[in-house]
Design a protein around this motif. Structure first.
Motif, PDB file in Angstrom:
ATOM      1  N   TYR A  93      55.862  49.696  40.538  1.00 51.50           N
ATOM      2  CA  TYR A  93      54.438  49.676  40.860  1.00 51.50           C
ATOM      3  C   TYR A  93      53.684  49.168  39.640  1.00 51.50           C
ATOM      4  O   TYR A  93      53.975  49.560  38.510  1.00 51.50           O
ATOM      5  N   ARG A  94      52.752  48.261  39.867  1.00 51.01           N
ATOM      6  CA  ARG A  94      51.936  47.778  38.759  1.00 51.01           C
ATOM      7  C   ARG A  94      50.531  47.489  39.267  1.00 51.01           C
ATOM      8  O   ARG A  94      50.327  47.161  40.436  1.00 51.01           O
ATOM      9  N   THR A  95      49.585  47.615  38.369  1.00 49.38           N
ATOM     10  CA  THR A  95      48.184  47.433  38.738  1.00 49.38           C
ATOM     11  C   THR A  95      47.537  46.382  37.849  1.00 49.38           C
ATOM     12  O   THR A  95      47.857  46.263  36.662  1.00 49.38           O
ATOM     13  N   ALA A  96      46.644  45.625  38.450  1.00 50.78           N
ATOM     14  CA  ALA A  96      45.801  44.684  37.709  1.00 50.78           C
ATOM     15  C   ALA A  96      44.378  45.191  37.862  1.00 50.78           C
ATOM     16  O   ALA A  96      43.828  45.168  38.963  1.00 50.78           O
ATOM     17  N   TYR A  97      43.789  45.687  36.760  1.00 54.79           N
ATOM     18  CA  TYR A  97      42.521  46.397  36.874  1.00 54.79           C
ATOM     19  C   TYR A  97      41.388  45.775  36.058  1.00 54.79           C
ATOM     20  O   TYR A  97      40.359  46.410  35.820  1.00 54.79           O
ATOM     21  N   ASN A  98      41.559  44.532  35.639  1.00 48.99           N
ATOM     22  CA  ASN A  98      40.440  43.787  35.063  1.00 48.99           C
ATOM     23  C   ASN A  98      40.669  42.306  35.391  1.00 48.99           C
ATOM     24  O   ASN A  98      41.770  41.915  35.792  1.00 48.99           O
ATOM     25  N   PRO A  99      39.643  41.470  35.263  1.00 51.75           N
ATOM     26  CA  PRO A  99      39.783  40.064  35.673  1.00 51.75           C
ATOM     27  C   PRO A  99      40.944  39.331  35.012  1.00 51.75           C
ATOM     28  O   PRO A  99      41.640  38.543  35.665  1.00 51.75           O
ATOM     29  N   LYS A 100      41.185  39.586  33.728  1.00 54.76           N
ATOM     30  CA  LYS A 100      42.277  38.907  33.037  1.00 54.76           C
ATOM     31  C   LYS A 100      43.631  39.302  33.619  1.00 54.76           C
ATOM     32  O   LYS A 100      44.504  38.449  33.854  1.00 54.76           O
ATOM     33  N   MET A 101      43.819  40.602  33.867  1.00 52.60           N
ATOM     34  CA  MET A 101      45.077  41.076  34.433  1.00 52.60           C
ATOM     35  C   MET A 101      45.253  40.573  35.865  1.00 52.60           C
ATOM     36  O   MET A 101      46.362  40.232  36.284  1.00 52.60           O
ATOM     37  N   MET A 102      44.152  40.523  36.614  1.00 52.38           N
ATOM     38  CA  MET A 102      44.227  40.031  37.987  1.00 52.38           C
ATOM     39  C   MET A 102      44.665  38.575  38.023  1.00 52.38           C
ATOM     40  O   MET A 102      45.500  38.185  38.845  1.00 52.38           O
ATOM     41  N   LEU A 103      44.118  37.776  37.131  1.00 56.09           N
ATOM     42  CA  LEU A 103      44.486  36.364  37.083  1.00 56.09           C
ATOM     43  C   LEU A 103      45.959  36.205  36.720  1.00 56.09           C
ATOM     44  O   LEU A 103      46.680  35.404  37.329  1.00 56.09           O
ATOM     45  N   ALA A 104      46.424  36.988  35.744  1.00 51.61           N
ATOM     46  CA  ALA A 104      47.821  36.889  35.313  1.00 51.61           C
ATOM     47  C   ALA A 104      48.775  37.309  36.432  1.00 51.61           C
ATOM     48  O   ALA A 104      49.791  36.643  36.686  1.00 51.61           O
ATOM     49  N   LEU A 105      48.462  38.408  37.122  1.00 52.46           N
ATOM     50  CA  LEU A 105      49.328  38.877  38.200  1.00 52.46           C
ATOM     51  C   LEU A 105      49.309  37.904  39.375  1.00 52.46           C
ATOM     52  O   LEU A 105      50.351  37.606  39.967  1.00 52.46           O
ATOM     53  N   PHE A 106      48.132  37.396  39.699  1.00 58.44           N
ATOM     54  CA  PHE A 106      48.048  36.424  40.791  1.00 58.44           C
ATOM     55  C   PHE A 106      48.861  35.176  40.462  1.00 58.44           C
ATOM     56  O   PHE A 106      49.587  34.654  41.316  1.00 58.44           O
ATOM     57  N   ASN A 107      48.745  34.691  39.228  1.00 55.02           N
ATOM     58  CA  ASN A 107      49.514  33.514  38.819  1.00 55.02           C
ATOM     59  C   ASN A 107      51.011  33.752  38.987  1.00 55.02           C
ATOM     60  O   ASN A 107      51.749  32.875  39.450  1.00 55.02           O
ATOM     61  N   GLU A 149      36.745  44.698  47.615  1.00 50.48           N
ATOM     62  CA  GLU A 149      35.475  44.905  46.921  1.00 50.48           C
ATOM     63  C   GLU A 149      35.558  44.428  45.472  1.00 50.48           C
ATOM     64  O   GLU A 149      34.538  44.209  44.821  1.00 50.48           O
ATOM     65  N   ASN A 150      36.790  44.254  44.965  1.00 49.26           N
ATOM     66  CA  ASN A 150      36.987  43.839  43.573  1.00 49.26           C
ATOM     67  C   ASN A 150      37.787  42.549  43.425  1.00 49.26           C
ATOM     68  O   ASN A 150      37.828  41.957  42.342  1.00 49.26           O
ATOM     69  N   PHE A 151      38.424  42.119  44.483  1.00 52.30           N
ATOM     70  CA  PHE A 151      39.293  40.941  44.422  1.00 52.30           C
ATOM     71  C   PHE A 151      39.175  40.178  45.730  1.00 52.30           C
ATOM     72  O   PHE A 151      39.107  40.794  46.792  1.00 52.30           O
ATOM     73  N   PRO A 152      39.146  38.832  45.718  1.00 52.70           N
ATOM     74  CA  PRO A 152      39.276  37.936  44.570  1.00 52.70           C
ATOM     75  C   PRO A 152      37.982  37.871  43.745  1.00 52.70           C
ATOM     76  O   PRO A 152      36.889  37.967  44.301  1.00 52.70           O
ATOM     77  N   THR A 153      38.136  37.685  42.446  1.00 51.13           N
ATOM     78  CA  THR A 153      36.992  37.469  41.575  1.00 51.13           C
ATOM     79  C   THR A 153      36.633  35.985  41.605  1.00 51.13           C
ATOM     80  O   THR A 153      37.330  35.168  42.206  1.00 51.13           O
ATOM     81  N   GLU A 154      35.557  35.635  40.940  1.00 51.21           N
ATOM     82  CA  GLU A 154      35.051  34.262  41.015  1.00 51.21           C
ATOM     83  C   GLU A 154      35.975  33.246  40.353  1.00 51.21           C
ATOM     84  O   GLU A 154      35.799  32.036  40.523  1.00 51.21           O
ATOM     85  N   GLU A 155      36.992  33.725  39.603  1.00 44.57           N
ATOM     86  CA  GLU A 155      37.934  32.795  38.972  1.00 44.57           C
ATOM     87  C   GLU A 155      38.834  32.086  39.983  1.00 44.57           C
ATOM     88  O   GLU A 155      39.467  31.087  39.664  1.00 44.57           O
ATOM     89  N   PHE A 156      38.903  32.596  41.202  1.00 37.62           N
ATOM     90  CA  PHE A 156      39.837  32.055  42.184  1.00 37.62           C
ATOM     91  C   PHE A 156      39.109  31.133  43.157  1.00 37.62           C
ATOM     92  O   PHE A 156      38.097  31.513  43.746  1.00 37.62           O
ATOM     93  N   ASP A 157      39.662  29.926  43.335  1.00 36.00           N
ATOM     94  CA  ASP A 157      39.020  29.018  44.272  1.00 36.00           C
ATOM     95  C   ASP A 157      39.616  29.192  45.668  1.00 36.00           C
ATOM     96  O   ASP A 157      40.686  29.779  45.852  1.00 36.00           O
ATOM     97  N   LEU A 158      38.920  28.676  46.648  1.00 33.96           N
ATOM     98  CA  LEU A 158      39.268  28.880  48.050  1.00 33.96           C
ATOM     99  C   LEU A 158      40.646  28.325  48.383  1.00 33.96           C
ATOM    100  O   LEU A 158      41.429  28.956  49.104  1.00 33.96           O
ATOM    101  N   ARG A 159      40.966  27.154  47.866  1.00 35.35           N
ATOM    102  CA  ARG A 159      42.246  26.527  48.187  1.00 35.35           C
ATOM    103  C   ARG A 159      43.419  27.407  47.767  1.00 35.35           C
ATOM    104  O   ARG A 159      44.372  27.589  48.533  1.00 35.35           O
ATOM    105  N   ARG A 160      43.360  27.965  46.570  1.00 31.45           N
ATOM    106  CA  ARG A 160      44.464  28.801  46.084  1.00 31.45           C
ATOM    107  C   ARG A 160      44.630  30.053  46.939  1.00 31.45           C
ATOM    108  O   ARG A 160      45.753  30.445  47.275  1.00 31.45           O
TER     109      ARG A 160
END
Length: 265
Positions: A93-107, A149-160
């Motif tokens: 189990y792992r969590t991404a709880y800030n924008p930087k972590m979310m981007l890294a996990l999504f990548n 309510e927290n994801f996706p953040t604005e760093e993510f574009d629609l295509r991805r």
């Protein structure tokens, strides 16, 4: 509860609750081959929705072969899933709880999906579930929880985001999105892309709306009551840890250290 399946096939359905009539109980599953679902609730139903999600995750982790499934959470703010937290220490189990972590996990998950489509999937093995049943080289499944309510953040574009949700399940990545029902009014195109792709379960005033999209045999609801999943999480956690063979994991002989870590003089 699901029986253990050592074939490494992903379970055919997500257990979301039970139908009850007198002394009779029928487990209610919604099929998993469409990739997951979205759980939308009002404020008073949030705790009940959280119990369902936590129970569902722990049931899968405790019944599937050890290390065949990892739960990934995109969320920040108030902690929701306390019973899952100990599983971070055995990497289930792992969590991404800030924008930087979310981007890294999504990548990382995105790369997993793309590489599996290129390297493992073909006409004879169109999904990772089928690959895992035929190959000795088993690939781990991912159950991705997204708080809309927290994801996706604005760093993510629609295509991805669209490519991610449309190709995830074939690659062994299943998505359960969740959030307050107000999120359906979001102007975010990425949020709407996720909402449009996933079937929806709505919970209002603690009552679940089970539609034919979720459960094929809705006529059973005419004379059965539905109770959402709320299992003994301590027992499921204990079983998951037993499956992990913690004593073996903590054996110093089994702990792999990096090579060439000696400090040079």
């Amino acid at each position: 509860m699901l029986d253990k399946d050592e074939s490494y096939a992903f379970p055919w359905g997500f257990h979301i609750g039970d139908l009850r009539k007198g002394e009779d109980t029928i487990p209610l599953y919604t099929v998993s081959n469409d990739g997951g679902f979205c759980l939308l609730y009002d404020k008073v139903s949030e705790a009940k929705a959280d119990k369902l999600l936590e129970s569902l995750c722990l049931e899968l982790l405790s019944t599937m072969p050890h290390e065949s499934l990892k739960v990934d959470l995109f969320d920040f703010g108030k902690k929701k899933f306390y019973n899952l937290s100990p599983l971070q220490y055995i990497h289930l189990y792992r969590t991404a709880y800030n924008p930087k972590m979310m981007l890294a996990l999504f990548n990382e998950l995105e790369e997993t999906i793309v590489s599996r489509h290129k390297e493992f999937l073909c006409c004879n093995r169109p999904t990772i579930s089928e690959h895992n049943q035929k190959s000795k080289l088993k690939k781990m499944y991912h159950l991705v929880l997204m708080n809309l309510e927290n994801f996706p953040t604005e760093e993510f574009d629609l295509r991805r985001i669209k490519n991610f949700v449309e190709s995830a399940s074939q690659a062994g990545v299943y998505i359960i999105a969740f959030g307050n029902q107000e999120i359906e009014q979001s102007e975010s195109q990425t949020t709407q892309a996720i909402l449009q792709h996933l079937k929806k379960i709505r919970v209002t005033q603690g009552k679940f709306a089970i539609t034919e999209e979720i459960f094929e045999f809705v006529e059973l609801l005419e004379d059965h009551s539905f109770e959402s999943l709320d299992l003994d999480k301590s027992a499921l956690m204990e079983q998951t840890l037993t499956n992990a063979d913690l004593e073996s994991l903590m054996n110093p002989e089994n702990i792999k250290l990096e090579e060439n870590t000696k400090v040079k003089s």
